[in-house]
Design an enzyme around this catalytic site. Structure first.
Site, PDB file in Angstrom:
ATOM      1  NE  ARG A 140      23.412  61.336 -54.951  1.00 35.19           N
ATOM      2  CZ  ARG A 140      22.832  61.317 -53.766  1.00 35.19           C
ATOM      3  NH1 ARG A 140      21.556  61.069 -53.677  1.00 35.19           N
ATOM      4  NH2 ARG A 140      23.520  61.556 -52.683  1.00 35.19           N
ATOM      5  CE1 TYR A 154      17.451  57.750 -41.483  1.00 33.24           C
ATOM      6  CE2 TYR A 154      15.316  58.384 -42.395  1.00 33.24           C
ATOM      7  CZ  TYR A 154      16.454  57.602 -42.441  1.00 33.24           C
ATOM      8  OH  TYR A 154      16.614  56.686 -43.445  1.00 33.24           O
ATOM      9  N   PRO A 155      18.785  62.067 -38.928  1.00 30.29           N
ATOM     10  CG  PRO A 155      19.790  62.938 -37.000  1.00 30.29           C
ATOM     11  CD  PRO A 155      18.442  62.696 -37.643  1.00 30.29           C
ATOM     12  CG  MET A 156      21.731  57.755 -41.288  1.00 29.20           C
ATOM     13  SD  MET A 156      23.280  57.035 -41.942  1.00 29.20           S
ATOM     14  CE  MET A 156      23.096  55.347 -41.439  1.00 29.20           C
ATOM     15  CE  LYS A 158      26.216  52.941 -43.430  1.00 27.24           C
ATOM     16  NZ  LYS A 158      25.170  51.939 -43.658  1.00 27.24           N
ATOM     17  CD  GLN A 194      17.300  57.861 -50.881  1.00 28.36           C
ATOM     18  OE1 GLN A 194      16.948  57.405 -49.814  1.00 28.36           O
ATOM     19  NE2 GLN A 194      18.295  57.334 -51.567  1.00 28.36           N
TER      20      GLN A 194
END
Length: 662
Positions: A140, A154-156, A158, A194
């Site tokens: 990973r 895409y960025p994200m 919380k 991913q």
């Protein structure tokens, strides 16, 4: 309010998403010679970085971007932030960059975090480094960029609203959200790959998400379903989305010309081979249709949604319940070659001849469950079959990423539980065995060939060569001698001997090594000096036999070459590479002298020489010549050799690397 507990994390490679818009007016107005020069520099840059010529390890890929946000996206993964910095600046120095503008970029680092009990065991050091969980998390952190056609980045972050603050929730509440979200993601295993990267303190958002698939509707369906999960609907904020298609650097002119890619010439796989270059060692071999699947270990080292260590991001964290088989050892001698930093995870099992019968008793038959020539693992477990179903099912979903996987299932017979895993090649099964061994209650572990493959598969010559190599490897393995696959796949070695001045030879080899380093199939090329004579050996290791054969033409052109290993009669086709612990080097040399005296008394023995790496005295190479293979095997079966192997475990930093000379 009490201090909330953040998850433990581990970081891997640093990541740069570099999005560029082409200045189309300037491009159209430029003279053809200027555009040709810019394209040549652009291709050289991209091919060089895809082959990781700038660093010891990492990945690079280039994509078109659809829509107004950008035209191109260059994705870099590198071991250090300095590597990323250099990559970005290097591109700006190319003439092609003068026709582009950076419209968006994102800096992050691959990340695994621990919300589940299994993940916490890993972070607290309660998991062995060679366990399936540890190897999976390392895969990973050091992923391969998959070959899928489409990419979505895409960025994200919380949310931290007063009524919807992710960071005000308890650890247990966040873990429950992550698990449920991960359950959704696992439903897309085999459809979507991913890469999750943390970017707190790196960029404007908290995570960067990169998704790959051969069908963009799979990504749409995944994200749509996740939007309705509370962990997203209540707590997720998203940045801009960038969607594109992967193309080979050689197709850059076609992209700029508005043509459909991949072109017929590249067929999705650029080839930079020329008449004077190793034709099977192109700088982009890693992206060929059937590359990256040796032992099914170098394929998609990425995770699918909902798998291990994903942490505070939209696709869950269900600690390695979907381990991916990965393998390969990175060279530590400063020489060329990279396997992505993922160690070998193959498991031990007993080779049996009645695999067909064992599968038949479990209701698995040829032409229904497998084809003749496949390879099966049958692992007996003391656990209840029902308790194994979920874990084995998730492993099977993960294994399905690999072309060589046939099936992995749980079977029950007479109250006993069995896990059966079938692959098209033994090498792939060996890698999978490491993960199957981590299942609950595993006791007996066996594996075997399922009949003979169709004679029409492959040429007779290739089959005979493979059978011969495999026969030698199996015989040595039966004697407790590791014989092959030191990098997760067969490595082909060339050894030439020269009587040239070592300094002169070193200069020539340095230039040759620089040329070889352009090719993904090149593992290392090293100069070894005989401790007892003036002869110097040049050993060159390659991932494919074809590349090694082509490279041999260049090695034999080195000054004052007197012979090649294996070109005389007899049996001399074993090169043995040893990494000695520094404090035991003298002990190793002394032990070799003792073994040399024993060899002198062996029937059929001609000569054996101990050589040391010119740049690393602790890297040793032993070359032997025998009258026949039987004579050599008699030595490997001797008590004296067994005692030497046992002694070597205390003085060697790694397992001996026994490779066959091409």
């Amino acid at each position: 309010m009490d201090q909330r507990t953040p998850p433990q994390t581990e970081e891997g490679w640093y990541v740069l998403h570099d999005c560029r818009r082409v200045d189309w007016d300037a491009w159209r107005d430029a003279p053809q010679r200027a555009r040709d020069r810019a394209l040549a520099e652009g291709i050289d840059f991209l091919e060089g970085y895809e082959s990781v010529a700038d660093a010891a390890e990492g990945q690079t890929a280039v994509y078109t971007v659809m829509g107004h946000k950008a035209d191109l996206m260059i994705l870099h993964l590198r071991p250090t932030m300095a590597d990323l910095d250099a990559a970005e600046r290097h591109f700006e120095q190319t003439e092609f960059a003068a026709y582009t503008e950076q419209t968006f970029s994102y800096v992050s680092v691959t990340e695994a975090s621990g919300y589940t009990e299994k993940a916490r065991e890993y972070f607290e050091g309660e998991v062995d480094d060679d366990s399936g969980l540890a190897q999976y998390i390392q895969a990973r952190l050091h992923p391969d960029v998959p070959d899928e056609e489409f990419v979505c980045f895409y960025p994200m972050s919380k949310r931290r609203d007063p009524e919807q603050n992710w960071y005000d929730m308890s650890f247990e509440e966040r873990a429950a959200h992550i698990k449920r979200h991960g359950d959704i993601g696992r439903g897309y295993g085999g459809k979507v790959n991913q890469m999750i990267c943390g970017s707190i303190g790196f960029d404007d958002w908290e995570w960067g998400i990169t998704l790959w698939s051969d069908d963009m509707t799979h990504i749409k369906e995944l994200l749509t379903e996740m939007r309705f999960d509370p962990s997203t609907s209540r707590f997720a904020e998203f940045g801009p989305f960038y969607v594109g298609r992967r193309f080979a650097p050689a197709d850059l002119p076609a992209v700029l010309a508005g043509q459909r890619v991949p072109t017929d010439e590249a067929d999705g796989v650029p080839s930079t081979a020329t008449d004077d270059q190793p034709a099977h060692a192109t700088a982009t071999d890693a992206h060929a249709t059937d590359s990256g699947h040796a032992a099914d270990a170098d394929g998609h080292g990425n995770v699918h949604p909902g798998s291990a260590g994903e942490g505070d991001h939209p696709h869950g964290d269900d600690a390695a319940d979907a381990d991916h088989p990965t393998s390969g050892e990175s060279d530590e001698d400063g020489s060329s070659g990279s396997t992505g930093g993922r160690p070998d995870v193959s498991g031990d099992f007993e080779e049996v001849e009645d695999a067909v019968g064992r599968l038949g008793r479990l209701g698995l038959h040829e032409d229904e469950a497998y084809d003749a020539g496949d390879y099966a693992l049958v692992f007996h477990s003391a656990a209840d079959a029902e308790d194994l179903v979920d874990d084995v099912g998730e492993l099977a979903e993960s294994f399905d990423h690999y072309d060589r996987h046939v099936t992995t299932t749980v079977r029950a017979q007479s109250g006993q539980s069995y896990v059966v895993s079938i692959w098209t090649a033994k090498e792939a099964a060996e890698t999978a065995a490491g993960f199957l061994s981590d299942l609950d209650g595993i006791e007996e572990r066996v594996g075997g060939q399922l009949g003979e493959p169709d004679e029409a598969d492959g040429s007779d010559e290739d089959d005979q060569t493979a059978a011969s190599s495999q026969s030698i490897r199996e015989e040595l393995d039966a004697e407790g001698v590791y014989a092959g696959q030191p990098h997760g796949e067969d490595v082909y070695a060339l050894v030439v001997y020269s009587e040239a001045d070592p300094e002169t030879l070193a200069e020539e080899v340095s230039g040759l090594r620089d040329a070889f380093d352009r090719y993904d199939t090149h593992v290392r090329t090293t100069i070894y000096e005989d401790l007892d004579s003036d002869t110097t050996a040049v050993a060159s290791l390659w991932d494919t036999e074809d590349a090694a054969g082509t490279a041999s033409e260049y090695l034999t052109d080195l000054p004052d070459v007197v012979r090649r290993q294996g070109e005389s009669d007899g049996f001399g086709t074993m090169g043995m590479f040893y990494t000695v612990k520094p404090d035991h080097r003298e002990d190793f040399v002394a032990k070799f002298d003792t073994v040399g005296d024993l060899l002198a008394e062996m029937d059929g023995h001609r000569e054996t020489a101990l050589l040391a790496n010119r740049d690393d005295a602790n890297d040793m190479f032993i070359a032997s010549q025998w009258d026949s293979k039987d004579d050599a095997m008699a030595f490997f079966r001797s008590d004296e050799f067994s005692e030497t192997v046992s002694w070597g475990r205390d003085v060697l930093a790694d397992r001996p690397r026994h490779v066959f000379l091409a």
